[in-house]
Design an enzyme around this catalytic site. Structure first.
Site, short mmCIF file in Angstrom:
data_model
loop_
_atom_site.label_atom_id
_atom_site.label_comp_id
_atom_site.label_asym_id
_atom_site.label_seq_id
_atom_site.Cartn_x
_atom_site.Cartn_y
_atom_site.Cartn_z
N LYS A 118 -2.68 -1.53 7.90
CA LYS A 118 -4.14 -1.62 7.94
C LYS A 118 -4.55 -2.82 8.79
O LYS A 118 -3.91 -3.87 8.73
CB LYS A 118 -4.67 -1.75 6.51
CG LYS A 118 -6.17 -1.51 6.39
CD LYS A 118 -6.57 -1.51 4.93
CE LYS A 118 -8.05 -1.23 4.78
NZ LYS A 118 -8.46 -1.21 3.35
N HIS A 128 -3.75 -8.87 3.62
CA HIS A 128 -5.20 -8.99 3.75
C HIS A 128 -5.55 -10.03 4.81
O HIS A 128 -4.91 -11.08 4.91
CB HIS A 128 -5.82 -9.41 2.42
CG HIS A 128 -5.73 -8.35 1.37
ND1 HIS A 128 -5.63 -8.62 0.02
CD2 HIS A 128 -5.72 -6.99 1.48
CE1 HIS A 128 -5.56 -7.48 -0.65
NE2 HIS A 128 -5.62 -6.49 0.21
N ARG A 184 -0.56 -1.24 -7.14
CA ARG A 184 -0.81 -2.41 -6.28
C ARG A 184 -1.72 -3.41 -6.99
O ARG A 184 -1.51 -4.62 -6.91
CB ARG A 184 -1.43 -1.93 -4.96
CG ARG A 184 -1.78 -3.05 -3.95
CD ARG A 184 -2.11 -2.38 -2.63
NE ARG A 184 -2.87 -3.21 -1.74
CZ ARG A 184 -2.35 -4.04 -0.81
NH1 ARG A 184 -1.04 -4.17 -0.72
NH2 ARG A 184 -3.12 -4.73 0.00
N HIS A 192 -2.16 4.23 -6.61
CA HIS A 192 -2.64 3.03 -5.92
C HIS A 192 -2.87 1.87 -6.88
O HIS A 192 -2.82 0.70 -6.49
CB HIS A 192 -3.92 3.34 -5.15
CG HIS A 192 -4.48 2.17 -4.40
ND1 HIS A 192 -3.83 1.57 -3.34
CD2 HIS A 192 -5.63 1.45 -4.59
CE1 HIS A 192 -4.55 0.55 -2.89
NE2 HIS A 192 -5.64 0.46 -3.62
N ARG A 237 0.86 -1.17 0.00
CA ARG A 237 0.00 0.00 0.00
C ARG A 237 0.91 1.24 0.00
O ARG A 237 2.03 1.21 0.50
CB ARG A 237 -0.89 0.03 1.24
CG ARG A 237 -1.82 -1.18 1.37
CD ARG A 237 -2.65 -1.10 2.64
NE ARG A 237 -3.57 -2.23 2.77
CZ ARG A 237 -3.31 -3.34 3.43
NH1 ARG A 237 -2.13 -3.49 4.04
NH2 ARG A 237 -4.18 -4.32 3.49
N TYR A 282 -8.65 -7.08 -5.88
CA TYR A 282 -7.52 -6.58 -6.67
C TYR A 282 -7.34 -7.35 -7.97
O TYR A 282 -6.55 -6.94 -8.82
CB TYR A 282 -6.23 -6.68 -5.85
CG TYR A 282 -6.13 -5.60 -4.80
CD1 TYR A 282 -5.45 -4.42 -5.05
CD2 TYR A 282 -6.72 -5.75 -3.55
CE1 TYR A 282 -5.37 -3.42 -4.10
CE2 TYR A 282 -6.65 -4.77 -2.60
CZ TYR A 282 -5.97 -3.60 -2.88
OH TYR A 282 -5.90 -2.60 -1.94
#
Length: 284
Positions: free
Chosen positions: A139, A249, A218, A215, A114, A258
């Site tokens: 995150k 994740h 990614r 972004h 990220r 993604y």
């Protein structure tokens, strides 16, 4: 429903008119998919209220504007990544040196980090001897280790050696620096990327509402990883949980967000299924 209650205040349901509902649904910006989610919630609420006599009529609109197209991330091709990297050379951008812009792009493309994770790296987080990045409390407050390949490690070693010696090199100093020796901000990184993207000529159709983002690198990392696995004949289904862990994740469903289906990815998946259908392997 809480936001609807706050917007309308303390009143009986029969006092709510269509104009007030329209103002709540419209909000302050353009119509987005959230407009339709709010309407769907209110429809369920009013079905319940009408069935039990809490309301005598529904103030909800009978028609709704067309839903905007679902946003699709931009998946950079390998050629576009090369053009973006080449476009970092030459001019300084937004207090960022060319080596810093180049290193940030290669770091994001080579690891799928990220943006915030890359910008928050301290010198102590980048273990160049082991080729390991320590991603701390990202995150979901998770900490993980991200290995870097040999090529990317060499790039990071070179950047660390060329890093301006006049700035602090303590363990808690930022790895990626502005020309003033400060930690990069997300706004600064994205502003620099816009200039790089324009110089490289990487863009969507001019009529598109959104242009390619930093972004999206990614997203490109995740899609290209799958393409490589398909071409290598790997068991993609077995490797997906590993990709989810690598990306940080908690659940594999977040990783699937993604995995935008591109023509290249679709072609490789189709070739794998064709090979499987003909009895070639069991890793479809």
């Amino acid at each position: 429903m809480k936001s609807f209650s706050r917007a309308l205040g303390d009143r009986d349901m029969d006092q709510v008119d269509s104009g007030q509902v329209h103002m709540y649904l419209a909000g302050k910006g353009p119509v987005t998919r959230f407009w339709h989610r709010k309407l769907d919630a209110l429809r369920g609420f009013y079905r319940f209220a009408l069935a039990r006599g809490y309301a005598t009529s529904s103030p909800l609109p009978l028609t709704a504007p067309q839903q905007p197209l679902l946003f699709a991330p931009y998946i950079y091709s390998r050629d576009e990544i090369k053009r973006l990297i080449a476009a970092t050379a030459g001019r300084e951008r937004c207090n960022l040196s060319s080596p810093t812009c180049r290193t940030l792009l290669l770091l994001l493309y080579g690891t799928g980090l990220r943006i915030s994770e890359a910008l928050h790296l301290d010198l102590a987080d980048v273990d160049l001897d082991a080729g390991i990045l320590h991603i701390r409390e990202s995150k979901f407050y998770k900490t993980r280790l991200v290995p870097t390949g040999a090529d990317l490690t060499r790039i990071l070693v070179h950047y660390r050696a060329e890093r301006n010696p006049q700035f602090p090199a303590t363990p808690d100093a930022p790895f990626l620096l502005t020309q003033r020796g400060q930690r990069l901000s997300r706004a600064g990184a994205e502003n620099a990327f816009k200039q790089i993207r324009e110089r490289a000529g990487v863009r969507r159709d001019k009529s598109a509402r959104y242009q390619p983002r930093l972004h999206d690198v990614r997203h490109a990392f995740a899609v290209n990883r799958l393409i490589s696995w398909y071409r290598e004949g790997s068991d993609v289904q077995r490797l997906l949980p590993q990709l989810a862990t690598y990306l940080g994740h908690v659940h594999i469903a977040a990783t699937q967000h993604y995995l935008t289906m591109t023509p290249e990815l679709l072609r490789e998946a189709s070739l794998r299924f064709e090979h499987y259908a003909l009895g070639g392997d069991t890793h479809a």
